[in-house]
Design a protein around this motif. Structure first.
Motif, short mmCIF file in Angstrom:
data_model
loop_
_atom_site.label_atom_id
_atom_site.label_comp_id
_atom_site.label_asym_id
_atom_site.label_seq_id
_atom_site.Cartn_x
_atom_site.Cartn_y
_atom_site.Cartn_z
N VAL A 486 0.85 -1.19 0.00
CA VAL A 486 0.00 0.00 0.00
C VAL A 486 0.88 1.24 0.00
O VAL A 486 1.79 1.36 0.82
CB VAL A 486 -0.94 0.03 1.23
N ARG A 487 0.63 2.14 -0.92
CA ARG A 487 1.38 3.39 -1.01
C ARG A 487 0.41 4.56 -0.98
O ARG A 487 -0.55 4.61 -1.76
CB ARG A 487 2.21 3.43 -2.29
N VAL A 488 0.67 5.49 -0.07
CA VAL A 488 -0.13 6.71 0.04
C VAL A 488 0.75 7.88 -0.39
O VAL A 488 1.80 8.13 0.22
CB VAL A 488 -0.64 6.93 1.47
N HIS A 489 0.33 8.59 -1.41
CA HIS A 489 1.09 9.74 -1.92
C HIS A 489 0.39 11.03 -1.50
O HIS A 489 -0.80 11.23 -1.82
CB HIS A 489 1.17 9.69 -3.45
N TYR A 490 1.11 11.88 -0.81
CA TYR A 490 0.59 13.21 -0.45
C TYR A 490 1.10 14.20 -1.49
O TYR A 490 2.31 14.40 -1.65
CB TYR A 490 1.05 13.61 0.95
#
Length: 580
Positions: A486-490
């Motif tokens: 899982v990758r969360v990009h801000y």
């Protein structure tokens, strides 16, 4: 003056009458009643040909849909992988993936397959209208209806039932082809546009002809055909002009209300204008049957599933975000589907309904299920909701749900793929997240899935908060056979400035979950998955630019499969747009 000639005869006679053959040359008498030129059979020559064209295109799409399911079954039972079948499928998927961008107007085209379909309709319409000569009768004794006006009028009329079918949420095209109603909107708009063009081609030759004959004023006074034609053309012009993308998007609330009103005036005036000539009213019967049946099914289903309203709680979920939690009751849905919601007790907005993706998965015990919607405040209904719940614990009301519609349409279920990639941009995660959660739940019975990648891009931490706990839980949902990343990009820093792709950096990493600053480069994610798995499914939802990069990366990979390069033999793409 009658609006419709009386007495009404349901089957107008096709026996030619009223001609002065002595005033015609032998050539003129010879072409007067030939196929493609005769006024007395123009509905059979042109309207029926148009119907055949549409039906052929729809049935061809339905056949491709069936073949897709057959191929998926062949793969699922471990049957032989036919190389030609894989390559042909890849080429077809290339056309449904490839997209173009027109920079001067900031316009993202529909997928190449839709462009081909619309182009085929344009070529067909122009060819059928212009191929046969003469356009005007060389002798007024041959009739006062110019051939080009006659044929274009019938073509326009025959387009009408299909134009309406493409617009309804429940329709036979979706049933046959598996294409959800929102993806058919492009054909609804272009069919309406070509119907308008043929209507203009039908109108102006009459005006030119009557002016040449010196009969324009008399015809306007003596027959209803002219003024009812103008009465139909005016609302039709409004419908086409106001449906132009920038206007429709900017003034959607106003557009939607006026669209139905103008359409009603247009249909009524056109019904009077065609005046039961030959089979003209048959196309109204077909249009009425298509629209009425779709409307009745929607109303009956809505009343059965939601009654006079389901209990709902609406609350603030973050910056410009609203969460709606609805007690499902008898309402059932699958991950990735959307509904049209009508919120009772919200003043004037009570009378409008809008589509939103369901962000939750139905529980095993249906009685405990909640329909969760997460909306971003933009204007109209969503802005009114934001003002209603801002600074409050929540607002309890009742809502009516129409649906569900759409959702993931894959001949091969996701658990049959070796690798599955989810790409969500902003509130596009409301589409990818429930499908991701559903797949995690099926991992124990999905040994084929080796890796799942869930990538979401949000402006900041506050915009991620509404899904943070669920995403963190799913990130740890892998098994010994399946890796979950899982990758969360801000995409914005604390200074509230956009972060470029090249500035991507890791902010935090934990088991199965990585947080980064910077936009995800979706093309690289797709290409990496394609290079390392024999079968890949890509599920994406987000802004136009986000989907543009994803689509074209998939299209490039489809060409590799068609060329026989790489280990991947099956690459499936499903995208959802913010709007249509």
């Amino acid at each position: 003056m009658y609006w419709i000639d009386k007495p009404i005869v349901w089957h107008m006679s096709r026996v030619p009458a009223g001609y002065d053959f002595d005033a015609m040359t032998e050539y003129e008498r010879g072409i007067l009643f030939t196929k493609w030129r005769s006024w007395w059979s123009a509905d059979l020559d042109y309207a029926q040909t148009t119907v055949i064209f549409f039906c052929t295109a729809i049935l061809a799409s339905a056949l491709l849909n069936v073949l897709g399911w057959v191929r998926a079954h062949d793969l699922s039972v471990g049957g032989p992988r036919v190389t030609l079948w894989n390559k042909t499928t890849a080429l077809l998927r290339y056309t449904t993936s490839r997209q173009f961008y027109f920079r001067p107007t900031n316009w993202y085209t529909p997928p190449l397959a839709a462009v081909i379909g619309v182009s085929a309709l344009a070529i067909f319409t122009l060819a059928l209208t212009l191929a046969v000569r003469p356009y005007y009768w060389p002798n007024h004794a041959m009739g006062m209806s110019p051939p080009i006006a006659t044929r274009s009028g019938w073509i326009s009329l025959a387009i009408m039932p299909f134009m309406i079918a493409f617009s309804t949420k429940i329709n036979f095209v979706t049933i046959l082809t598996g294409t959800s109603h929102e993806k058919l909107q492009v054909f609804h708009r272009w069919a309406a546009f070509f119907m308008y063009i043929t209507s203009l081609v039908h109108t102006f030759p009459f005006i030119v002809n009557m002016i040449k004959m010196g009969m324009m004023e008399a015809m306007w006074k003596e027959t209803s055909l002219y003024w009812t034609g103008v009465a139909a053309l005016v609302p039709q012009t409004w419908l086409i002009a106001m449906s132009w993308g920038p206007i429709r998007s900017r003034y959607y609330e106003f557009f939607k209300k006026m669209h139905f009103i103008a359409a009603g005036f247009f249909m009524a005036a056109l019904f009077c204008h065609v005046d039961w000539i030959f089979t003209s009213w048959h196309y109204f019967y077909a249009t009425a049957a298509i629209y009425t049946l779709a409307w009745l099914i929607r109303v009956i289903r809505t009343l059965y599933r939601t009654g006079l309203g389901l209990r709902a709680t609406i609350e603030d979920a973050g910056p410009d975000l609203i969460r709606i939690s609805i007690t499902a009751g008898r309402f059932k849905w699958y991950p990735g589907q959307h509904v049209f919601i009508r919120i009772l007790g919200l003043n004037v907005h009570t009378f409008t309904s809008h589509p939103f993706t369901i962000a939750s998965v139905a529980a095993a015990d249906k009685a405990d299920s909640n329909v969760e919607l997460v909306l971003r405040s933009r204007g109209g209904l969503t802005r009114a909701l934001q003002r209603r719940v801002a600074g409050k614990a929540g607002w309890s009301t009742r809502v009516v749900l129409d649906g569900p519609y759409g959702g993931l349409h894959s001949p091969r279920t996701l658990e049959k793929y070796e690798r599955v990639v989810f790409l969500g941009g902003g509130t596009g995660a409301t589409f990818t997240l429930p499908i991701f959660a559903d797949l995690i739940d099926k991992l124990k019975s999905a040994p084929a899935v080796k890796q799942i990648d869930f990538v979401v891009a949000v402006p900041d931490v506050d915009n991620f908060a509404w899904m943070q706990s669920q995403v963190a839980s799913l990130a740890n949902g892998g098994t010994a056979e399946t890796t979950v990343n899982v990758r969360v990009h801000y995409t914005r820093t604390e200074s509230d400035k956009d972060v470029k792709d090249s500035e991507s950096e890791v902010v935090e990493a934990s088991a199965g979950l990585v947080s980064l600053y910077g936009r995800p480069i979706t093309g690289e994610i797709v290409r990496e998955a394609h290079a390392n798995a024999s079968s890949v499914a890509v599920i994406a939802c987000g802004p136009d630019s986000f989907l543009y990069d994803t689509r074209n990366a998939v299209a490039d990979c489809e060409l590799d499969i068609a060329d026989g390069f790489g280990v991947c033999k099956d690459l499936f793409l499903h995208t959802e747009n913010y709007s249509w």
